[in-house]
Design a protein around this motif. Structure first.
Motif, mmCIF file in Angstrom:
data_model
loop_
_atom_site.group_PDB
_atom_site.id
_atom_site.type_symbol
_atom_site.label_atom_id
_atom_site.label_comp_id
_atom_site.label_asym_id
_atom_site.label_seq_id
_atom_site.Cartn_x
_atom_site.Cartn_y
_atom_site.Cartn_z
ATOM 1 N N ALA A 117 1.058 -1.406 -0.100
ATOM 2 C CA ALA A 117 0.136 0.255 0.329
ATOM 3 C C ALA A 117 0.843 1.249 0.031
ATOM 4 O O ALA A 117 0.580 2.204 -0.697
ATOM 5 C CB ALA A 117 -1.067 -0.147 1.434
ATOM 6 N N MET A 118 1.576 1.305 0.774
ATOM 7 C CA MET A 118 3.007 2.723 1.300
ATOM 8 C C MET A 118 3.835 2.535 -0.518
ATOM 9 O O MET A 118 4.321 3.593 -0.938
ATOM 10 C CB MET A 118 3.909 2.264 2.134
ATOM 11 N N SER A 119 3.993 1.704 -1.874
ATOM 12 C CA SER A 119 4.279 1.638 -2.599
ATOM 13 C C SER A 119 3.495 2.444 -3.732
ATOM 14 O O SER A 119 3.839 2.950 -4.736
ATOM 15 C CB SER A 119 4.379 0.145 -3.413
ATOM 16 N N ALA A 120 2.131 2.432 -2.908
ATOM 17 C CA ALA A 120 1.207 3.119 -4.380
ATOM 18 C C ALA A 120 1.508 4.861 -4.186
ATOM 19 O O ALA A 120 2.167 4.835 -2.988
ATOM 20 C CB ALA A 120 -0.193 2.378 -3.504
ATOM 21 N N HIS A 121 0.964 5.529 -5.134
ATOM 22 C CA HIS A 121 1.250 6.531 -5.181
ATOM 23 C C HIS A 121 0.066 6.732 -3.985
ATOM 24 O O HIS A 121 0.766 7.892 -3.525
ATOM 25 C CB HIS A 121 0.854 7.225 -6.364
ATOM 26 N N PHE A 122 -0.918 7.408 -3.551
ATOM 27 C CA PHE A 122 -1.675 7.502 -2.660
ATOM 28 C C PHE A 122 -2.719 6.255 -1.842
ATOM 29 O O PHE A 122 -3.257 5.634 -2.364
ATOM 30 C CB PHE A 122 -2.123 8.561 -2.251
ATOM 31 N N ARG A 123 -3.735 6.123 -0.424
ATOM 32 C CA ARG A 123 -3.887 5.343 0.393
ATOM 33 C C ARG A 123 -5.643 5.678 0.624
ATOM 34 O O ARG A 123 -5.420 7.092 1.271
ATOM 35 C CB ARG A 123 -3.540 4.753 1.172
ATOM 36 N N ALA A 124 -6.119 5.197 0.713
ATOM 37 C CA ALA A 124 -7.547 5.397 0.910
ATOM 38 C C ALA A 124 -8.042 4.229 1.824
ATOM 39 O O ALA A 124 -7.807 2.981 0.931
ATOM 40 C CB ALA A 124 -8.281 5.535 0.689
ATOM 41 N N ALA A 125 -8.600 3.683 3.138
ATOM 42 C CA ALA A 125 -9.105 3.101 3.791
ATOM 43 C C ALA A 125 -10.199 3.272 4.015
ATOM 44 O O ALA A 125 -10.938 4.082 4.040
ATOM 45 C CB ALA A 125 -7.695 2.245 4.748
ATOM 46 N N SER A 126 -11.144 1.764 3.827
ATOM 47 C CA SER A 126 -12.394 1.703 4.630
ATOM 48 C C SER A 126 -12.162 1.911 6.196
ATOM 49 O O SER A 126 -11.461 1.762 7.127
ATOM 50 C CB SER A 126 -12.859 0.103 3.657
ATOM 51 N N ILE A 127 -13.534 2.107 6.922
ATOM 52 C CA ILE A 127 -13.269 2.091 8.508
ATOM 53 C C ILE A 127 -12.929 1.554 9.397
ATOM 54 O O ILE A 127 -12.358 0.997 11.152
ATOM 55 C CB ILE A 127 -14.218 2.924 9.452
ATOM 56 N N ASN A 128 -12.820 -0.094 8.794
ATOM 57 C CA ASN A 128 -12.429 -1.245 9.662
ATOM 58 C C ASN A 128 -11.037 -1.523 9.217
ATOM 59 O O ASN A 128 -10.394 -2.543 9.864
ATOM 60 C CB ASN A 128 -13.502 -2.743 8.652
ATOM 61 N N ALA A 129 -10.367 -0.776 8.523
ATOM 62 C CA ALA A 129 -9.176 -1.456 8.078
ATOM 63 C C ALA A 129 -7.718 -1.411 9.298
ATOM 64 O O ALA A 129 -8.159 -0.259 10.923
ATOM 65 C CB ALA A 129 -8.027 -0.090 6.498
ATOM 66 N N LYS A 130 -6.876 -2.031 9.041
ATOM 67 C CA LYS A 130 -5.649 -2.759 10.206
ATOM 68 C C LYS A 130 -4.191 -2.215 10.039
ATOM 69 O O LYS A 130 -4.188 -3.349 8.712
ATOM 70 C CB LYS A 130 -6.014 -3.431 11.379
ATOM 71 N N MET A 131 -3.836 -1.309 9.968
ATOM 72 C CA MET A 131 -2.234 -1.640 9.332
ATOM 73 C C MET A 131 -1.011 -1.098 10.269
ATOM 74 O O MET A 131 -1.088 -0.699 11.034
ATOM 75 C CB MET A 131 -2.164 -0.055 8.550
ATOM 76 N N GLY A 132 0.050 -2.067 9.977
ATOM 77 C CA GLY A 132 1.084 -2.589 11.267
ATOM 78 C C GLY A 132 1.627 -3.060 9.867
ATOM 79 O O GLY A 132 1.777 -3.431 9.394
ATOM 80 N N LEU A 133 3.219 -2.546 10.546
ATOM 81 C CA LEU A 133 4.598 -3.548 10.532
ATOM 82 C C LEU A 133 4.769 -4.618 11.241
ATOM 83 O O LEU A 133 5.533 -4.353 11.832
ATOM 84 C CB LEU A 133 5.632 -2.797 9.786
ATOM 85 N N PRO A 134 4.531 -6.155 11.604
ATOM 86 C CA PRO A 134 4.000 -6.723 12.261
ATOM 87 C C PRO A 134 6.475 -8.132 12.280
ATOM 88 O O PRO A 134 5.499 -8.526 13.240
ATOM 89 C CB PRO A 134 2.914 -7.729 12.607
ATOM 90 N N GLU A 135 6.407 -7.305 11.769
ATOM 91 C CA GLU A 135 7.900 -8.409 11.315
ATOM 92 C C GLU A 135 8.119 -8.904 12.553
ATOM 93 O O GLU A 135 8.976 -9.615 12.740
ATOM 94 C CB GLU A 135 8.704 -8.279 10.304
ATOM 95 N N VAL A 136 8.669 -7.673 13.691
ATOM 96 C CA VAL A 136 9.896 -7.900 14.566
ATOM 97 C C VAL A 136 9.156 -8.986 15.719
ATOM 98 O O VAL A 136 9.813 -9.648 15.688
ATOM 99 C CB VAL A 136 10.291 -6.536 14.945
ATOM 100 N N SER A 137 7.855 -9.129 15.694
ATOM 101 C CA SER A 137 6.812 -10.598 16.321
ATOM 102 C C SER A 137 7.669 -11.582 15.584
ATOM 103 O O SER A 137 7.266 -12.818 15.994
ATOM 104 C CB SER A 137 6.038 -9.529 16.141
ATOM 105 N N LEU A 138 7.918 -11.885 14.521
ATOM 106 C CA LEU A 138 8.754 -12.752 13.594
ATOM 107 C C LEU A 138 9.515 -13.202 14.088
ATOM 108 O O LEU A 138 10.967 -13.891 13.214
ATOM 109 C CB LEU A 138 7.503 -12.771 12.361
ATOM 110 N N GLY A 139 10.325 -12.261 14.492
ATOM 111 C CA GLY A 139 12.781 -12.160 14.422
ATOM 112 C C GLY A 139 13.026 -11.691 13.583
ATOM 113 O O GLY A 139 13.422 -11.683 12.887
ATOM 114 N N VAL A 140 11.925 -10.787 12.301
ATOM 115 C CA VAL A 140 12.403 -10.629 11.020
ATOM 116 C C VAL A 140 11.870 -9.295 10.798
ATOM 117 O O VAL A 140 11.153 -8.917 11.998
ATOM 118 C CB VAL A 140 12.183 -11.572 9.865
ATOM 119 N N ILE A 141 11.832 -8.232 9.917
ATOM 120 C CA ILE A 141 12.347 -6.985 9.537
ATOM 121 C C ILE A 141 11.619 -7.000 8.063
ATOM 122 O O ILE A 141 11.708 -7.653 7.645
ATOM 123 C CB ILE A 141 13.736 -5.700 9.810
#
Ligand code: COA
Length: 257
Positions: A117-141
């Motif tokens: 989504a961040m590679s796109a030129h811009f973003r719109a979201a629906s009210i139920n959307a949830k966004m995050g970068l959870p990689e460190v919870s898996l031991g990676v970045i």
């Protein structure tokens, strides 16, 4: 091309690419990344398409990340290759496409999903959307550009917090941090993005392609964005769209690009 993991539809000059693995919350496996590359390449080359909307199938997820089952047994070398190839064929590719890409975030956009989504030129979201970068919870970045694009979009401190906590933003929080430009009701998301896309289609495609290059140049340490702007500004003067746009203005009519 016959796609297994994505759908492409077109209405007028607007193409919608839908990632379609709902049973896996649209997670990006290798095949989906390849298909997305082909679809974006096709859309960029097809003259009848002027704007692309990217979304996920059903209402739960945009994309819940890279497909964890595919890389769980990778070593360092394979991990690096995964990130390199993904960045080359999809994430950087989308960011540098000559046609506008709007991400319509219809649910979870996690890890590689938020990175896409961040590679796109811009973003719109629906009210139920949830966004995050959870990689460190898996031991990676984040490996598809997330450590680079998130700080540019929302600032270093908040990006560090999101990455370190592996937490998720609600759509409203994402709006406050300017990660998304709009938040709308779920059923409104695609019509809303289509309206934005239609506004874009009134304008010159060649000028928009130049604008994408110039704006992106400002975020690329290897080039001078102001020089790119001068170059692209000059290039516009040699286009049929420039002749049509300026002539239409002087003739007090709408341009026909
Ligand atoms: N990779 C592979 N499979 C994934 C996935 C991913 N990133 N995200 C979800 N799935 C799969 C689940 O394994 C499950 O498949 P199954 O039914 O065959 O077991 C299916 O999608 C549904 O997901 P589930 O976890 O049961 O849904 P939920 O509502 O309980 O939880 C999430 C939703 C998004 C919170 C949870 O799926 C999740 O945390 N996903 C991983 C997010 C992540 O870490 N992404 C970054 C990857 S680098």
């Amino acid at each position: 091309m016959n796609y297994q993991n994505i759908l492409i539809t077109q209405e007028g000059a607007i193409a919608t690419i839908t990632i379609n693995r709902p049973a896996k919350l649209n997670a990006l496996n290798k095949a989906t990344i390849e298909e997305l590359h082909q679809a974006f390449k096709f859309a960029d080359e097809d003259k009848s398409i002027r704007v692309i909307i990217l979304t996920g199938s059903e209402t739960k997820a945009f994309v819940a990340g890279a497909d964890i089952s595919e890389f769980a047994d990778f070593d360092s070398k394979k991990g690096g290759e995964l990130a390199q190839k993904g960045q080359d064929i999809l994430f950087d590719f989308v960011e540098n496409l000559s046609k506008p890409v709007i991400a319509a975030i219809n649910g979870f956009a996690l890890g590689g999903g938020l990175e896409l989504a961040m590679s796109a030129h811009f973003r719109a979201a629906s009210i139920n959307a949830k966004m995050g970068l959870p990689e460190v919870s898996l031991g990676v970045i984040p490996g598809y550009g997330g450590t680079q694009r998130l700080p540019k979009l929302i600032g270093k401190g908040k990006a560090m917090e999101m990455i370190m906590t592996a937490g998720m933003l609600t759509a409203e929080e994402a709006l406050n941090y300017k990660l998304v430009n709009y938040v709308v009701e779920q059923e409104e998301l695609l019509p809303f993005c289509a309206k934005l896309a239609a506004k874009i289609t009134n304008n010159s495609s060649t000028a928009i392609a130049s604008a994408i290059k110039a704006v992106n140049a400002g975020f690329n340490n290897e080039v001078n964005g102001f020089e790119t702007e001068i170059q692209e500004f000059g290039n516009c003067f040699g286009t049929a769209d420039f002749k049509e746009g300026t002539t239409a203005f002087l003739e007090k009519r709408k341009p026909n690009f």
